[in-house]
Design an enzyme around this catalytic site. Sequence first.
Site, short mmCIF file in Angstrom:
data_model
loop_
_atom_site.label_atom_id
_atom_site.label_comp_id
_atom_site.label_asym_id
_atom_site.label_seq_id
_atom_site.Cartn_x
_atom_site.Cartn_y
_atom_site.Cartn_z
N GLU A 37 0.91 -1.21 0.11
CA GLU A 37 -0.10 0.14 0.12
C GLU A 37 0.77 1.26 -0.09
O GLU A 37 1.60 1.35 0.88
CB GLU A 37 -0.81 0.21 1.31
CG GLU A 37 -2.04 0.69 1.10
CD GLU A 37 -2.81 0.51 2.73
OE1 GLU A 37 -3.57 1.38 3.02
OE2 GLU A 37 -2.65 -0.44 3.43
N ARG A 264 5.37 -12.16 10.30
CA ARG A 264 6.02 -10.94 10.25
C ARG A 264 7.40 -10.64 10.77
O ARG A 264 7.54 -11.29 11.95
CB ARG A 264 5.41 -9.67 10.69
CG ARG A 264 4.04 -9.32 10.48
CD ARG A 264 3.57 -8.19 11.09
NE ARG A 264 2.59 -7.75 10.25
CZ ARG A 264 2.73 -6.76 9.55
NH1 ARG A 264 3.71 -5.92 9.89
NH2 ARG A 264 1.74 -6.42 8.66
N LYS A 274 4.01 0.79 9.37
CA LYS A 274 3.90 2.20 8.96
C LYS A 274 3.64 3.15 9.66
O LYS A 274 3.77 4.56 9.79
CB LYS A 274 3.47 1.99 7.45
CG LYS A 274 4.58 1.54 6.45
CD LYS A 274 3.97 1.51 5.11
CE LYS A 274 3.05 0.38 4.82
NZ LYS A 274 2.46 0.19 3.65
P1 ATP Z 1 2.62 -2.08 7.88
O1 ATP Z 1 1.68 -2.54 9.20
O2 ATP Z 1 3.84 -1.53 8.16
O3 ATP Z 1 1.80 -0.87 7.33
P2 ATP Z 1 1.20 -3.29 6.05
O4 ATP Z 1 1.28 -4.63 5.92
O5 ATP Z 1 0.27 -2.53 6.18
O6 ATP Z 1 2.68 -3.20 6.97
P3 ATP Z 1 1.83 -3.12 3.17
O7 ATP Z 1 2.47 -2.20 2.31
O8 ATP Z 1 0.47 -3.24 3.19
O9 ATP Z 1 2.17 -2.82 4.66
O10 ATP Z 1 2.39 -4.64 3.11
C1 ATP Z 1 3.22 -5.15 2.02
C2 ATP Z 1 3.63 -6.35 1.91
O11 ATP Z 1 4.68 -6.51 3.09
C3 ATP Z 1 2.63 -7.30 2.67
O12 ATP Z 1 2.40 -8.61 1.96
C4 ATP Z 1 2.85 -7.51 3.99
O13 ATP Z 1 2.35 -8.74 4.41
C5 ATP Z 1 4.32 -7.49 4.07
N1 ATP Z 1 4.84 -6.94 5.29
C6 ATP Z 1 4.58 -6.00 5.84
N2 ATP Z 1 5.18 -5.98 7.02
C7 ATP Z 1 5.91 -6.91 7.31
C8 ATP Z 1 7.00 -7.55 7.97
N3 ATP Z 1 7.17 -6.93 9.29
N4 ATP Z 1 7.42 -8.45 7.90
C9 ATP Z 1 7.21 -9.31 7.00
N5 ATP Z 1 6.42 -8.82 5.73
C10 ATP Z 1 5.71 -7.72 5.94
MG MG Z 2 -1.51 -2.18 5.41
#
Ligand code: ATP
Ligand code: MG
Length: 565
Positions: A37, A264, A274
């Site tokens: 995202e 994660r 984020k």
């Molecule tokens: P955040 O909570 O940091 O905003 P998010 O999952 O909302 O993380 P996205 O940009 O939507 O962020 O995620 C992109 C990809 O990265 C997704 O497939 C998510 O599952 C993966 N991802 C996000 N954070 C982690 C993490 N700490 N470890 C492994 N994979 C991750």
């Molecule tokens: Mg997200």
Amino acid sequence: MSSDDSTKPKDFIRAIVAEDVAKKKNGGQVATRFPTEPNGCLHIGHAKSIVLNFGIAKENEGGICNLRFDDTNPTTEETQHVESIVEDVRWLGYDWGDRIHFTSDYFDQLFEFAVRLIEKGKAFVDDQSAEEIRANNGSLTQPGRNSPSRDRSVEENLDLFARMKAGEFDAGRKTLRAKIDMSSSVLTLRDPIMYRIQKSHHHRTGEDWSIYPMYDFAHGQSDAIEGITHSICTLEFQDHRPLYDWYIQELGLEPAPRQIEFARLNLTYTVMSKRMLRRLVDEGHVDGWDDPRLPTLRGLRRRGYTPDSIRSFCEGIGVAKRDNMIELARLEHSIRHDLNLRAKRVMGVLRPLKLVIENMPEGEVDELDAINNPEDDSAGTRKVPFSRELYIERDDFMEDPPKKFFRLAPGREVRLRYAYFVTCTEVVKDVDGEVVELRCTYDPATRGGDAPDGRKVKGTLHWVSVHHAIDAEVRLYDTLFSVEDPTRTLPGQDFTDNLNPSSLEVLRKVKVEPSMAGAVPGSVCQFERQGYFCVDPDSDEHRLVFNRTVTLRDTWAKVAKKEKR
Ligand code: ATP
Ligand code: MG
């Protein structure tokens, strides 16, 4: 099959993929994607996902990995983040060819999918407000209540949905919901919202749309549209899998992407969401998304981390199904290992103390040979100027040393690295009693750092020549938070209360050997005995600024050794 370890899949996800390939599922094709995202910068948790998805594609013949922006939420997404994400994934060393996709490219198709579900009697337009929907959703122990709008006719639903799209209703007045089961034990299946009205500017589609698909409606279908075979995601999406499967099945999309969840990455002494990172940036706790204390890829890059070190860290920690916390020391170990092989050694004095060699004539300069990298013979040697006036590290002198202090003290002889033995003969103090200068003698017979008569010294100090040194600023970093898990807080506090007040120390009077003159941002070096450093983009022709990437003390190596034993 061979029992050779090298042919065994490294983790359970690779095992699943290998099995599907062996069964010729999807014609043996492997297609993954990194979906993100664009609402912030990537962090090292994302790197774990990138390394996994691109890695699996690369390991399988003909495998592909797409880069996809899940830009379903117009209010938080910004073009600037798209650009930074593209740059960061490329910097990590991955290439998606022309397969860069945006969920917003599928808005027309997703709208058609929604219409199809309405026509099947599987979706309806709901008049309830968000609060009413929430109130009627039940709980883990109680079933939800059907919406009063649930039994609308297909015709009415089609008409209302078209009018929602045309912008006839205000935000929040109506939603489109899937008609599944309000008493399902799986909460995500309780008539989830598919579309909401939102009259905001979208970074790519502008004002074209008054309705936007929910992430849960868009995600699985986007995977299907792209022909993704393995939808790898983190554990929080496990509960959404039945819903994703329901959409795919009701829409008859083939091949159905296979969703696999993994834990994660969590790192000690930092936060990895984020939302939290954004707060740190917006509230000014750090200096932007690329602050070297942040676990963002831009922050790590500015700190001096290399793509190799991040990739090898991500590969080393493995992929599991259970949540865990990785030690920050392990990440530091990985950059230390990398820089040990590639960083040029130089001498830099962080907190200078002047040392005058009384038996060396003024104006005389001795050019001494210094080794650039003991780990890499091809790095060769360089000349370092030695003269009557030098700087040494303030910490390397003690007037009244304790027993185990082997560095300089009154009357004591030590080695100056690559140079000579020197003996401290006099300590000069200012009116406040602070040591401002050391007077020494040197032994010209010890040139290069060894005494022909075989006498030994216990300490070897780094130094720079006063008249040749270049000025620099050095930023020393400590952990951003002072506790291992900053998200664990006392009642009434939040994670920012766990920030480490001394995570940054700026030294403005640093003296560096002349070979670093003109070093460009991004160049790395080891200041002997001090750590690995890199030149910060704040540098210009008048000012060199270094970030300390990592110290030389490897706490992870010790931990790993202990665990092995
Ligand atoms: P955040 O909570 O940091 O905003 P998010 O999952 O909302 O993380 P996205 O940009 O939507 O962020 O995620 C992109 C990809 O990265 C997704 O497939 C998510 O599952 C993966 N991802 C996000 N954070 C982690 C993490 N700490 N470890 C492994 N994979 C991750
Ligand atoms: Mg997200």
